[in-house]
Design a protein around this motif. Structure first.
Motif, PDB file in Angstrom:
ATOM      1  N   CYS A 120       0.870  -1.179   0.000  1.00 42.49           N
ATOM      2  CA  CYS A 120       0.000   0.000   0.000  1.00 42.49           C
ATOM      3  C   CYS A 120       0.906   1.228   0.000  1.00 42.49           C
ATOM      4  O   CYS A 120       2.002   1.214   0.589  1.00 42.49           O
ATOM      5  CB  CYS A 120      -0.944   0.020   1.198  1.00 42.49           C
ATOM      6  SG  CYS A 120      -0.207   0.511   2.771  1.00 42.49           S
ATOM      7  N   ARG A 121       0.446   2.258  -0.680  1.00 40.58           N
ATOM      8  CA  ARG A 121       1.260   3.466  -0.810  1.00 40.58           C
ATOM      9  C   ARG A 121       0.353   4.688  -0.747  1.00 40.58           C
ATOM     10  O   ARG A 121      -0.659   4.765  -1.454  1.00 40.58           O
ATOM     11  CB  ARG A 121       2.024   3.443  -2.132  1.00 40.58           C
ATOM     12  CG  ARG A 121       2.980   4.612  -2.344  1.00 40.58           C
ATOM     13  CD  ARG A 121       3.640   4.486  -3.711  1.00 40.58           C
ATOM     14  NE  ARG A 121       4.593   5.548  -3.979  1.00 40.58           N
ATOM     15  CZ  ARG A 121       5.896   5.470  -3.722  1.00 40.58           C
ATOM     16  NH1 ARG A 121       6.391   4.347  -3.208  1.00 40.58           N
ATOM     17  NH2 ARG A 121       6.710   6.464  -3.976  1.00 40.58           N
ATOM     18  N   LEU A 122       0.689   5.605   0.123  1.00 38.55           N
ATOM     19  CA  LEU A 122       0.030   6.897   0.225  1.00 38.55           C
ATOM     20  C   LEU A 122       1.041   7.954  -0.196  1.00 38.55           C
ATOM     21  O   LEU A 122       2.140   8.009   0.350  1.00 38.55           O
ATOM     22  CB  LEU A 122      -0.421   7.172   1.664  1.00 38.55           C
ATOM     23  CG  LEU A 122      -1.547   6.307   2.228  1.00 38.55           C
ATOM     24  CD1 LEU A 122      -1.507   6.335   3.749  1.00 38.55           C
ATOM     25  CD2 LEU A 122      -2.904   6.803   1.729  1.00 38.55           C
ATOM     26  N   GLU A 123       0.665   8.774  -1.160  1.00 41.20           N
ATOM     27  CA  GLU A 123       1.615   9.775  -1.641  1.00 41.20           C
ATOM     28  C   GLU A 123       0.902  11.066  -2.012  1.00 41.20           C
ATOM     29  O   GLU A 123      -0.046  11.065  -2.804  1.00 41.20           O
ATOM     30  CB  GLU A 123       2.385   9.246  -2.844  1.00 41.20           C
ATOM     31  CG  GLU A 123       3.475  10.202  -3.324  1.00 41.20           C
ATOM     32  CD  GLU A 123       4.404   9.583  -4.340  1.00 41.20           C
ATOM     33  OE1 GLU A 123       5.458  10.159  -4.623  1.00 41.20           O
ATOM     34  OE2 GLU A 123       4.057   8.491  -4.861  1.00 41.20           O
ATOM     35  N   GLU A 124       1.353  12.150  -1.409  1.00 37.50           N
ATOM     36  CA  GLU A 124       0.884  13.481  -1.759  1.00 37.50           C
ATOM     37  C   GLU A 124       2.103  14.271  -2.241  1.00 37.50           C
ATOM     38  O   GLU A 124       2.977  14.620  -1.433  1.00 37.50           O
ATOM     39  CB  GLU A 124       0.236  14.176  -0.561  1.00 37.50           C
ATOM     40  CG  GLU A 124      -0.371  15.516  -0.909  1.00 37.50           C
ATOM     41  CD  GLU A 124      -1.079  16.158   0.270  1.00 37.50           C
ATOM     42  OE1 GLU A 124      -1.793  17.147   0.048  1.00 37.50           O
ATOM     43  OE2 GLU A 124      -0.913  15.682   1.414  1.00 37.50           O
ATOM     44  N   PRO A 125       2.217  14.510  -3.551  1.00 41.23           N
ATOM     45  CA  PRO A 125       3.411  15.166  -4.100  1.00 41.23           C
ATOM     46  C   PRO A 125       3.734  16.471  -3.379  1.00 41.23           C
ATOM     47  O   PRO A 125       2.860  17.308  -3.141  1.00 41.23           O
ATOM     48  CB  PRO A 125       3.017  15.428  -5.565  1.00 41.23           C
ATOM     49  CG  PRO A 125       2.031  14.352  -5.876  1.00 41.23           C
ATOM     50  CD  PRO A 125       1.247  14.166  -4.606  1.00 41.23           C
ATOM     51  N   GLY A 126       4.995  16.598  -3.011  1.00 41.70           N
ATOM     52  CA  GLY A 126       5.450  17.800  -2.337  1.00 41.70           C
ATOM     53  C   GLY A 126       5.139  17.854  -0.866  1.00 41.70           C
ATOM     54  O   GLY A 126       5.538  18.796  -0.180  1.00 41.70           O
ATOM     55  N   VAL A 127       4.413  16.840  -0.365  1.00 38.24           N
ATOM     56  CA  VAL A 127       4.028  16.848   1.052  1.00 38.24           C
ATOM     57  C   VAL A 127       4.602  15.642   1.783  1.00 38.24           C
ATOM     58  O   VAL A 127       5.297  15.781   2.787  1.00 38.24           O
ATOM     59  CB  VAL A 127       2.493  16.882   1.207  1.00 38.24           C
ATOM     60  CG1 VAL A 127       2.109  16.825   2.690  1.00 38.24           C
ATOM     61  CG2 VAL A 127       1.930  18.136   0.572  1.00 38.24           C
ATOM     62  N   GLY A 128       4.322  14.433   1.296  1.00 37.90           N
ATOM     63  CA  GLY A 128       4.836  13.261   1.984  1.00 37.90           C
ATOM     64  C   GLY A 128       4.427  11.970   1.308  1.00 37.90           C
ATOM     65  O   GLY A 128       3.589  11.948   0.396  1.00 37.90           O
ATOM     66  N   MET A 129       5.058  10.876   1.751  1.00 36.13           N
ATOM     67  CA  MET A 129       4.785   9.547   1.213  1.00 36.13           C
ATOM     68  C   MET A 129       4.937   8.537   2.325  1.00 36.13           C
ATOM     69  O   MET A 129       5.784   8.667   3.200  1.00 36.13           O
ATOM     70  CB  MET A 129       5.747   9.218   0.068  1.00 36.13           C
ATOM     71  CG  MET A 129       5.428   7.919  -0.676  1.00 36.13           C
ATOM     72  SD  MET A 129       6.126   6.421   0.105  1.00 36.13           S
ATOM     73  CE  MET A 129       7.865   6.625  -0.284  1.00 36.13           C
ATOM     74  N   ARG A 130       4.082   7.508   2.276  1.00 37.90           N
ATOM     75  CA  ARG A 130       4.145   6.418   3.251  1.00 37.90           C
ATOM     76  C   ARG A 130       3.785   5.137   2.523  1.00 37.90           C
ATOM     77  O   ARG A 130       2.837   5.114   1.724  1.00 37.90           O
ATOM     78  CB  ARG A 130       3.150   6.685   4.382  1.00 37.90           C
ATOM     79  CG  ARG A 130       3.016   5.556   5.403  1.00 37.90           C
ATOM     80  CD  ARG A 130       1.963   5.922   6.435  1.00 37.90           C
ATOM     81  NE  ARG A 130       1.685   4.831   7.343  1.00 37.90           N
ATOM     82  CZ  ARG A 130       0.720   4.852   8.274  1.00 37.90           C
ATOM     83  NH1 ARG A 130      -0.038   5.923   8.393  1.00 37.90           N
ATOM     84  NH2 ARG A 130       0.525   3.823   9.073  1.00 37.90           N
ATOM     85  N   SER A 131       4.543   4.076   2.769  1.00 37.57           N
ATOM     86  CA  SER A 131       4.249   2.818   2.098  1.00 37.57           C
ATOM     87  C   SER A 131       4.597   1.656   3.012  1.00 37.57           C
ATOM     88  O   SER A 131       5.338   1.801   3.989  1.00 37.57           O
ATOM     89  CB  SER A 131       5.019   2.699   0.781  1.00 37.57           C
ATOM     90  OG  SER A 131       6.408   2.634   1.017  1.00 37.57           O
ATOM     91  N   GLY A 132       4.051   0.497   2.687  1.00 38.94           N
ATOM     92  CA  GLY A 132       4.340  -0.706   3.454  1.00 38.94           C
ATOM     93  C   GLY A 132       3.905  -1.932   2.684  1.00 38.94           C
ATOM     94  O   GLY A 132       3.073  -1.852   1.771  1.00 38.94           O
TER      95      GLY A 132
END
Length: 221
Positions: free
Chosen positions: A169-181
């Motif tokens: 799973c990947r959460l990404e907001e360009p220019g703000v942050g990213m989280r994945s696992g």
């Protein structure tokens, strides 16, 4: 588009055994937490504002996006691991089937479990023990960011190549942050993994939520 506003809530001051204010989020000053702090949960009531934030986010989703709201008792079963202290649960389903649904589950602890898409849960707090040293304002920001990223189309769930023995799973907001696992599929419910292999959108990328044209979102249940 309706603007989300975080509810105002007092940040309580809690004190340690010596009477000193506890600076949650910075309690251990970069050092390793004491061994006994991993099995200790003090002042869990400090997490109560996560319920207020969840309610504000649900209101924002309902007044901004074209969604259906499901409050039937079984929506908590969306979670991969169901806690035994569920207070309330609500599923928010965007009208576009290629957009990821969100299920909010509020617990007595107190805390918030958020199920996103098909195969991933996010916990606020993730643990709550003293060693984790969670700060409620940081948790509020993380919950808000997770929801905002999902509804803006920055969320994906993808199986690994070949046999797909893991899912990312990947959460990404360009220019703000990213989280994945990543999680091995063998650790997940077999029927849900099988369904997800055909139900996920192309390349696993969920679409942005459709905005509400006119009127209010429908309610189910």
């Amino acid at each position: 588009m309706t603007e989300y506003r975080r509810p105002t809530f007092p940040v309580e001051i809690y004190r340690d055994e010596q009477g000193h204010p506890i600076d949650y989020g910075n309690r251990w000053g970069g050092a390793s937490p004491p061994g006994d702090s991993y099995s200790r949960v003090s002042n869990p009531q400090r997490f109560a504002p996560t319920h207020e934030v969840a309610d504000a986010l649900i209101d924002w989703l309902q007044t901004t996006f074209d969604v259906a709201m499901d409050q039937t008792p079984n929506v908590a079963d969306d979670l991969l691991l169901l806690p035994n202290d569920v207070v309330r649960a609500l599923r928010v389903v965007p009208r576009d089937p290629t957009a990821a649904p969100l299920t909010f589950v509020l617990t007595r602890f107190p805390g918030v479990y958020l199920h996103a898409g098909l195969l991933h849960d996010f916990h606020f707090p993730a643990c709550g023990c003293d060693a984790c040293d969670d700060d409620v304002l940081s948790l509020a920001e993380e919950l808000e960011w997770t929801v905002r990223t999902v509804v803006s189309g920055g969320y994906s769930e993808r199986f690994g190549p070949g046999r797909g023995d893991w899912i990312e799973c990947r959460l990404e907001e360009p220019g703000v942050g990213m989280r994945s696992g990543r999680s091995p599929t063998v650790d997940l419910p077999e029927d849900r993994v099988k369904s997800a292999r055909t139900a996920l959108p192309p390349a696993g990328q969920w679409s942005p939520w459709p905005l509400l044209p006119n009127g209010e979102a429908d309610a189910i249940g």
